[in-house]
Design an enzyme around this catalytic site. Structure first.
Site, short mmCIF file in Angstrom:
data_model
loop_
_atom_site.label_atom_id
_atom_site.label_comp_id
_atom_site.label_asym_id
_atom_site.label_seq_id
_atom_site.Cartn_x
_atom_site.Cartn_y
_atom_site.Cartn_z
N HIS A 1 0.84 -1.26 0.12
CA HIS A 1 0.03 -0.17 0.04
C HIS A 1 0.63 1.38 -0.24
CE1 HIS A 1 -2.88 2.65 1.08
NE2 HIS A 1 -2.53 2.55 2.39
N HIS B 1 1.65 4.69 8.64
CA HIS B 1 2.19 3.99 6.75
C HIS B 1 3.51 3.71 6.52
CE1 HIS B 1 -2.35 5.42 6.69
NE2 HIS B 1 -2.32 4.27 5.96
#
Ligand code: 23J
Ligand code: MN
Length: 260
Positions: free
Chosen positions: A81, A209
């Site tokens: 991602h 992230h």
């Protein structure tokens, strides 16, 4: 004695000695989606189109066609991602090791802090205080950040203001530390992202992230019912859909906890 017979597990569930807690929101068109700056690509909310419902299009059966982003509702973030994880092996939902889909959870209660400050950032000190009480976070465990954010109504869930979203999350230092010094499997939140609403202003931006996926670890977001989990001792089942090269996936997240 070590458990080697899955039947014993089933008996424990059936008897209530172990309890299953659903950490999943219902996938629905009115569930809030992440809003990115307008010049960037956006995800539409879930669409559910009825193909037939015991009618001319299908007299004996009911079924829907759904359309949704990989990052919708309660969902899983895979390493690919993020740019930091793009070249890692087995980094997409169809290739990641299935053994990672069943793992213990450490639940850090930040509900009081998040109630007092929409922009609350979890720090290393907070986690160290948790470890003083509950023991060290072991490698391969989920860390779940309880904020009770999932109890808000949908209007206040993304908490969008003129300057963007205001939701709690981890700070830069704790994320790097959890990944590098504790070897966590992943980080989960009750909010719309694993990062705080204002995390684009941190350095590096979006540290959850950045560090998680750069190290091949995972994210879970839009979790609920974290208030029903013990600080440690729950086992999380999180098996994303097997989407070819998928960057993430909506999924049913279940936790097994000690019963009454
Ligand atoms: C897409 C683009 C940017 C971000 C996200 C999704 C998420 O936070 C997510 O759902 O993983 S920052
Ligand atoms: Mn996501």
């Amino acid at each position: 004695m070590a458990l080697t017979d899955p039947t014993e597990f089933a008996v424990a569930i059936a008897s209530g000695a172990l309890r299953i807690v659903d950490l999943t929101f219902t996938l629905s068109p009115d569930f809030p989606v992440m809003v990115l700056p307008p010049e960037l690509g956006q995800a539409a909310p879930v669409r559910i189109r009825t193909i037939s419902r015991y009618d001319d299009a299908g007299p004996g059966w009911y079924w829907n066609e759904i359309s949704l982003s990989e990052h919708t509702g309660t969902h899983f973030d895979a390493p690919v991602h993020w740019h930091t994880g793009k070249d890692l092996p087995n980094g997409s939902v169809d290739t990641l090791p299935i053994e990672h889909m069943v793992a213990p959870a450490c639940v850090i209660d930040c509900s009081a802090e998040a109630a007092a400050d929409d922009d609350f950032l979890l720090t290393r000190e907070h986690v160290l205080a948790w470890e003083d009480q509950h023991g060290k976070i072991e490698p391969g465990q989920w860390v779940l950040m309880r904020t009770d954010w999932s109890k808000r109504n949908f209007q206040d869930y993304a908490n969008l203001k003129e300057d963007g979203a205001h939701t709690p999350g981890p700070d830069v230092d704790v994320m790097k530390w959890l990944v590098e010094e504790r070897g966590i499997l992943g980080f989960g939140t009750e909010t719309i992202g694993t990062d705080s609403g204002q995390a684009t202003h941190l350095n590096p931006p979006l540290p959850a992230h950045h560090y998680l996926h750069g190290a091949g670890r995972y994210g879970l977001q839009c979790l609920c019912n974290l208030d029903q989990l013990p600080p440690r001792g729950a086992i999380v089942f999180a098996a994303p859909l097997k989407i070819l090269n998928g960057s993430g996936s909506p999924l049913r997240v279940l936790a097994v906890t000690p019963g009454q």
